[in-house]
Design a protein around this motif. Structure first.
Motif, PDB file in Angstrom:
ATOM      1  N   LEU A  72       0.837  -1.192   0.000  1.00  0.00           N
ATOM      2  CA  LEU A  72       0.000   0.000   0.000  1.00  0.00           C
ATOM      3  C   LEU A  72       0.879   1.252   0.000  1.00  0.00           C
ATOM      4  CD1 LEU A  72      -3.120   0.512   0.185  1.00  0.00           C
ATOM      5  CD2 LEU A  72      -2.747   0.973   2.617  1.00  0.00           C
ATOM      6  N   ALA A  73       0.582   2.176  -0.893  1.00  0.00           N
ATOM      7  CA  ALA A  73       1.339   3.425  -0.943  1.00  0.00           C
ATOM      8  C   ALA A  73       1.118   4.205   0.353  1.00  0.00           C
ATOM      9  CB  ALA A  73       0.901   4.252  -2.141  1.00  0.00           C
ATOM     10  N   PRO A  74       2.118   4.962   0.796  1.00  0.00           N
ATOM     11  CA  PRO A  74       1.992   5.693   2.066  1.00  0.00           C
ATOM     12  C   PRO A  74       0.761   6.590   2.104  1.00  0.00           C
ATOM     13  CG  PRO A  74       4.261   5.734   1.316  1.00  0.00           C
ATOM     14  CD  PRO A  74       3.457   5.144   0.194  1.00  0.00           C
ATOM     15  N   ILE A  75       0.085   6.553   3.253  1.00  0.00           N
ATOM     16  CA  ILE A  75      -1.072   7.414   3.519  1.00  0.00           C
ATOM     17  C   ILE A  75      -0.700   8.256   4.728  1.00  0.00           C
ATOM     18  CG2 ILE A  75      -3.513   7.492   4.146  1.00  0.00           C
ATOM     19  CD1 ILE A  75      -3.800   4.706   2.868  1.00  0.00           C
ATOM     20  N   THR A  76      -0.753   9.576   4.594  1.00  0.00           N
ATOM     21  CA  THR A  76      -0.182  10.442   5.633  1.00  0.00           C
ATOM     22  C   THR A  76      -1.152  11.478   6.190  1.00  0.00           C
ATOM     23  OG1 THR A  76       0.683  11.935   3.931  1.00  0.00           O
ATOM     24  CG2 THR A  76       2.141  10.169   4.682  1.00  0.00           C
ATOM     25  N   SER A  77      -2.416  11.428   5.811  1.00  0.00           N
ATOM     26  CA  SER A  77      -3.364  12.413   6.336  1.00  0.00           C
ATOM     27  C   SER A  77      -4.751  11.793   6.398  1.00  0.00           C
ATOM     28  CB  SER A  77      -3.400  13.666   5.459  1.00  0.00           C
ATOM     29  OG  SER A  77      -4.048  13.389   4.221  1.00  0.00           O
ATOM     30  N   PRO A  78      -5.621  12.333   7.249  1.00  0.00           N
ATOM     31  CA  PRO A  78      -6.997  11.833   7.301  1.00  0.00           C
ATOM     32  C   PRO A  78      -7.701  11.933   5.956  1.00  0.00           C
ATOM     33  CG  PRO A  78      -6.527  13.208   9.213  1.00  0.00           C
ATOM     34  CD  PRO A  78      -5.370  13.356   8.289  1.00  0.00           C
ATOM     35  N   ASP A  79      -7.562  13.057   5.262  1.00  0.00           N
ATOM     36  CA  ASP A  79      -8.235  13.223   3.974  1.00  0.00           C
ATOM     37  C   ASP A  79      -7.748  12.199   2.950  1.00  0.00           C
ATOM     38  OD1 ASP A  79      -9.763  15.300   4.919  1.00  0.00           O
ATOM     39  OD2 ASP A  79      -8.471  16.880   4.112  1.00  0.00           O
ATOM     40  N   GLN A  80      -6.456  11.920   2.954  1.00  0.00           N
ATOM     41  CA  GLN A  80      -5.924  10.931   2.013  1.00  0.00           C
ATOM     42  C   GLN A  80      -6.470   9.542   2.338  1.00  0.00           C
ATOM     43  OE1 GLN A  80      -1.656  10.485   2.042  1.00  0.00           O
ATOM     44  NE2 GLN A  80      -1.631   9.286   0.140  1.00  0.00           N
TER      45      GLN A  80
ATOM     46  N   THR B 188      -5.415   4.516  19.328  1.00  0.00           N
ATOM     47  CA  THR B 188      -4.402   4.598  18.277  1.00  0.00           C
ATOM     48  C   THR B 188      -4.377   6.004  17.683  1.00  0.00           C
ATOM     49  OG1 THR B 188      -4.534   2.247  17.702  1.00  0.00           O
ATOM     50  CG2 THR B 188      -3.741   3.737  15.992  1.00  0.00           C
ATOM     51  N   LEU B 189      -5.547   6.511  17.317  1.00  0.00           N
ATOM     52  CA  LEU B 189      -5.618   7.845  16.709  1.00  0.00           C
ATOM     53  C   LEU B 189      -5.273   8.942  17.718  1.00  0.00           C
ATOM     54  CD1 LEU B 189      -8.893   7.346  14.623  1.00  0.00           C
ATOM     55  CD2 LEU B 189      -6.524   7.121  13.838  1.00  0.00           C
ATOM     56  N   TYR B 190      -5.726   8.777  18.940  1.00  0.00           N
ATOM     57  CA  TYR B 190      -5.430   9.748  19.990  1.00  0.00           C
ATOM     58  C   TYR B 190      -3.921   9.860  20.214  1.00  0.00           C
ATOM     59  CZ  TYR B 190      -5.602  11.826  24.732  1.00  0.00           C
ATOM     60  OH  TYR B 190      -5.440  12.618  25.831  1.00  0.00           O
ATOM     61  N   LYS B 191      -3.237   8.724  20.297  1.00  0.00           N
ATOM     62  CA  LYS B 191      -1.794   8.746  20.504  1.00  0.00           C
ATOM     63  C   LYS B 191      -1.049   9.241  19.271  1.00  0.00           C
ATOM     64  CE  LYS B 191       0.003   7.829  23.748  1.00  0.00           C
ATOM     65  NZ  LYS B 191       0.310   8.671  24.926  1.00  0.00           N
ATOM     66  N   GLN B 192      -1.674   9.147  18.096  1.00  0.00           N
ATOM     67  CA  GLN B 192      -1.053   9.734  16.904  1.00  0.00           C
ATOM     68  C   GLN B 192      -1.006  11.259  16.990  1.00  0.00           C
ATOM     69  OE1 GLN B 192      -2.601   8.362  13.156  1.00  0.00           O
ATOM     70  NE2 GLN B 192      -1.940   6.250  13.495  1.00  0.00           N
TER      71      GLN B 192
ATOM     72  N   GLU C 171     -10.947  15.355  17.869  1.00  0.00           N
ATOM     73  CA  GLU C 171     -10.558  15.189  16.468  1.00  0.00           C
ATOM     74  C   GLU C 171     -10.507  13.708  16.090  1.00  0.00           C
ATOM     75  OE1 GLU C 171      -7.452  17.089  13.250  1.00  0.00           O
ATOM     76  OE2 GLU C 171      -6.787  16.927  15.325  1.00  0.00           O
ATOM     77  N   SER C 172     -10.048  12.875  16.996  1.00  0.00           N
ATOM     78  CA  SER C 172      -9.995  11.439  16.738  1.00  0.00           C
ATOM     79  C   SER C 172     -11.404  10.867  16.581  1.00  0.00           C
ATOM     80  CB  SER C 172      -9.268  10.728  17.877  1.00  0.00           C
ATOM     81  OG  SER C 172      -7.942  11.189  18.003  1.00  0.00           O
ATOM     82  N   LEU C 173     -12.305  11.250  17.480  1.00  0.00           N
ATOM     83  CA  LEU C 173     -13.673  10.738  17.416  1.00  0.00           C
ATOM     84  C   LEU C 173     -14.402  11.246  16.179  1.00  0.00           C
ATOM     85  CD1 LEU C 173     -14.635  11.045  21.190  1.00  0.00           C
ATOM     86  CD2 LEU C 173     -14.303   8.925  19.895  1.00  0.00           C
ATOM     87  N   GLU C 174     -14.181  12.474  15.812  1.00  0.00           N
ATOM     88  CA  GLU C 174     -14.860  13.015  14.628  1.00  0.00           C
ATOM     89  C   GLU C 174     -14.342  12.363  13.350  1.00  0.00           C
ATOM     90  OE1 GLU C 174     -14.430  17.251  15.036  1.00  0.00           O
ATOM     91  OE2 GLU C 174     -16.240  17.420  16.300  1.00  0.00           O
ATOM     92  N   PHE C 175     -13.081  11.967  13.335  1.00  0.00           N
ATOM     93  CA  PHE C 175     -12.576  11.229  12.181  1.00  0.00           C
ATOM     94  C   PHE C 175     -13.229   9.850  12.104  1.00  0.00           C
ATOM     95  CE2 PHE C 175      -9.450   8.223  10.358  1.00  0.00           C
ATOM     96  CZ  PHE C 175      -9.464   8.700   9.059  1.00  0.00           C
ATOM     97  N   ILE C 176     -13.385   9.190  13.244  1.00  0.00           N
ATOM     98  CA  ILE C 176     -14.068   7.895  13.258  1.00  0.00           C
ATOM     99  C   ILE C 176     -15.493   8.044  12.741  1.00  0.00           C
ATOM    100  CG2 ILE C 176     -14.925   6.059  14.765  1.00  0.00           C
ATOM    101  CD1 ILE C 176     -12.410   6.536  16.505  1.00  0.00           C
TER     102      ILE C 176
ATOM    103  N   GLN D 285      -0.051  -3.966   7.682  1.00  0.00           N
ATOM    104  CA  GLN D 285       0.898  -2.939   8.091  1.00  0.00           C
ATOM    105  C   GLN D 285       0.352  -2.234   9.330  1.00  0.00           C
ATOM    106  OE1 GLN D 285       0.440  -0.122   4.608  1.00  0.00           O
ATOM    107  NE2 GLN D 285      -0.300   1.234   6.235  1.00  0.00           N
ATOM    108  N   PRO D 286       1.196  -1.448  10.014  1.00  0.00           N
ATOM    109  CA  PRO D 286       0.640  -0.588  11.067  1.00  0.00           C
ATOM    110  C   PRO D 286      -0.419   0.340  10.472  1.00  0.00           C
ATOM    111  CG  PRO D 286       3.042  -0.636  11.192  1.00  0.00           C
ATOM    112  CD  PRO D 286       2.664  -1.307   9.905  1.00  0.00           C
ATOM    113  N   ILE D 287      -1.384   0.737  11.293  1.00  0.00           N
ATOM    114  CA  ILE D 287      -2.376   1.708  10.835  1.00  0.00           C
ATOM    115  C   ILE D 287      -1.643   2.979  10.408  1.00  0.00           C
ATOM    116  CG2 ILE D 287      -4.262   3.216  11.613  1.00  0.00           C
ATOM    117  CD1 ILE D 287      -5.299   0.875  13.268  1.00  0.00           C
ATOM    118  N   PRO D 288      -1.951   3.530   9.234  1.00  0.00           N
ATOM    119  CA  PRO D 288      -1.203   4.700   8.743  1.00  0.00           C
ATOM    120  C   PRO D 288      -1.183   5.841   9.752  1.00  0.00           C
ATOM    121  CG  PRO D 288      -2.611   3.829   7.013  1.00  0.00           C
ATOM    122  CD  PRO D 288      -2.975   3.080   8.262  1.00  0.00           C
ATOM    123  N   THR D 289      -0.076   6.561   9.774  1.00  0.00           N
ATOM    124  CA  THR D 289       0.064   7.717  10.654  1.00  0.00           C
ATOM    125  C   THR D 289      -0.676   8.896  10.036  1.00  0.00           C
ATOM    126  OG1 THR D 289       2.222   6.922  11.394  1.00  0.00           O
ATOM    127  CG2 THR D 289       1.706   9.244  11.798  1.00  0.00           C
ATOM    128  N   LEU D 290      -1.829   9.218  10.589  1.00  0.00           N
ATOM    129  CA  LEU D 290      -2.707  10.237  10.012  1.00  0.00           C
ATOM    130  C   LEU D 290      -2.618  11.571  10.737  1.00  0.00           C
ATOM    131  CD1 LEU D 290      -5.894   8.019   9.519  1.00  0.00           C
ATOM    132  CD2 LEU D 290      -3.962   8.343   7.955  1.00  0.00           C
TER     133      LEU D 290
END
Length: 455
Positions: free
Chosen positions: A197-205, A239-243, A264-269, A319-324
């Motif tokens: 999987l190509a790198p994913i680096t943001s919530p929008d991506q 996971t998202l909170y610690k990111q 922000e983590s909950l709203e992304f979920i 893979q690890p969950i992408p760093t968003l």
């Protein structure tokens, strides 16, 4: 992935202690249900191990809570190390996962019938060691059987420590990761030149990639089940909170948290649970079935589902969950070896116990084949492990893992994640206000912080 009944109030135990003089043992016995989350205690009759097997070597009693595929793998591993004839004969006792196991283990330690060695989740050590329910490991004796602190990642080793003593030795890490269907990802244009999987680096991506995969499957881009499952809810949230590089500190009188990171983590979920990217009301079993049948392109799950994916015969990687949100992070726990307290341990059996644990660690490549990431780094660094796929692709998750916030009431098999379910599920399910839901969770946690550790 279970819910538990609320534990009896520790304040009642404190009041009782003020009126009646209890011995330390009596006080512990009266408090154990609070640690276990309200389990049926049961009898400990017959749990005391015999001193030697028919062959004359020490007979070791090994308790754990591993069932299903994990239980089979552990049984095979114990059989394997027993066959090496390294001065012991270990017998397994397998008890029910969660509160029943932890309560019975505590009672065995208090009641003078402790096993020689037991598996605990590393996240539970903070609730057990302070009350004298565990004996510390002797680092010199570990060195004698070729096990040292340098053989473990710093954060994994540190989780077993308390007040300068080491109370657990990790067998593995089992983080929350992301699996993905390589065929679906390829059709969605999401694979890189290396076939991963190509790198994913943001919530929008991430949302964009998930929608592209949904266009391929016609059903969902992502499988994530959480309904009625506080553990699943917490794993993704934390996971998202610690990111966000956010702290969740339970060392004071009230929880010290980052509200902005939580919201922000909950709203992304909530964005994920839109019915297109992911079903808004699926449980864990539904998510497993959906991904394994090729009806989604990605799957948030634990490493323990690796055998399920392999048996399904789908083309997949992990893979690890992408760093968003800026900081690489993953929720995880570890199965760890502990020495339940014995007032007068047999030195011959204790020495044999160290050898048994060392042999399991050195043979943990077998454990890795089932999905867990070995904690013993010589195994991780071996060519044999690096050839295991997709294990080697998600092994870096162990370097960024985050255990539950440390308190006597947190950790796997406790009620902490159930509190998250009770207060936050409607944020996931009905789109309730994320700030209000998280605030309710923090209030619930603060209620527990106001109570003393029962032991």
């Amino acid at each position: 992935m279970r819910t538990h009944h609320a534990p009896p109030g520790p304040q009642d135990l404190v009041a009782r202690a003020a009126n009646i003089e209890l011995s330390r043992r009596q006080m512990l016995l009266g408090s154990l249900a609070a640690l276990g989350g309200g389990a049926v205690l049961g009898s400990l009759a017959g749990c005391a191990p015999s001193s030697a097997s028919a062959s004359g070597v020490p007979q070791l009693n090994f308790w754990h809570l591993l069932s299903g595929g994990d239980g089979i793998n552990m049984a095979n591993l114990v059989t394997k190390v027993n066959a090496e004839h390294n001065g012991y004969d270990a017998t397994q006792t397998v008890l029910a996962w969660g509160a029943p196991y932890y309560t019975k283990l505590a009672m065995a330690s208090v009641g003078g019938r402790a096993p020689d060695v037991a598996i605990m989740h590393a996240s539970r050590v903070a609730g057990y060691a302070p009350g004298g329910l565990l004996d510390p490991w002797d680092l010199d004796m570990l060195a004698d059987v070729d096990v040292a602190q340098a053989d473990f990642l710093d954060r994994v080793w540190a989780k077993g420590g308390l007040d300068g003593k080491q109370y657990s030795i990790a067998l593995d890490s089992h983080p929350f990761i992301m699996m993905y269907n390589t065929d679906i990802a390829a059709k969605a244009g999401a694979l890189g030149a290396d076939g991963q999987l190509a790198p994913i680096t943001s919530p929008d991506q991430f949302l964009e990639v998930a929608r592209a995969m949904q266009a391929v499957t016609g059903k969902h881009g992502l499988s994530y089940g959480y309904l009625g499952d506080g553990a699943q809810m917490w794993r993704l949230f934390y996971t998202l909170y610690k990111q966000h590089d956010a702290e969740f500190d339970l060392s004071g009188a009230t929880a010290a948290v980052d509200d902005d990171a939580a919201v922000e983590s909950l709203e992304f979920i909530q964005q994920l649970l839109d019915g297109t990217i992911c079903t808004p009301n699926g449980d864990y079993g539904t998510a497993v079935s959906e991904f394994m049948s090729g009806e989604s392109g990605m799957f948030f799950t634990g490493v323990w589902e690796l055998p399920t994916a392999k048996n399904a015969g789908i083309p997949f990687d992990a893979q690890p969950i992408p760093t968003l949100f800026g900081t690489a992070a993953a929720y995880a726990d570890s199965h760890a070896f502990t020495l339940p307290h014995q007032s007068h341990p047999d030195p011959v059996k204790r020495k044999a116990t160290y050898q048994f644990v060392s042999d399991l660690l050195h043979q943990s490549l077998d454990w890795a084949e089932a999905g867990h990431i070995p904690a013993f780094q010589p195994v991780i660094q071996s060519p044999e492990y690096q050839a295991l796929l997709p294990q080697a692709h998600y092994a870096p998750a162990a370097e960024i893992l985050n255990y539950d916030p440390e308190a006597w009431f947190t950790g796997s098999g406790s009620d902490f994640q159930s509190y998250f379910l009770e207060t936050v599920q409607n944020v996931y399910l009905q789109g309730d206000d994320a700030a209000k839901g998280f605030a309710a969770f923090v209030r619930r946690v603060n209620v527990q912080l106001a109570k003393p550790n029962p032991v």
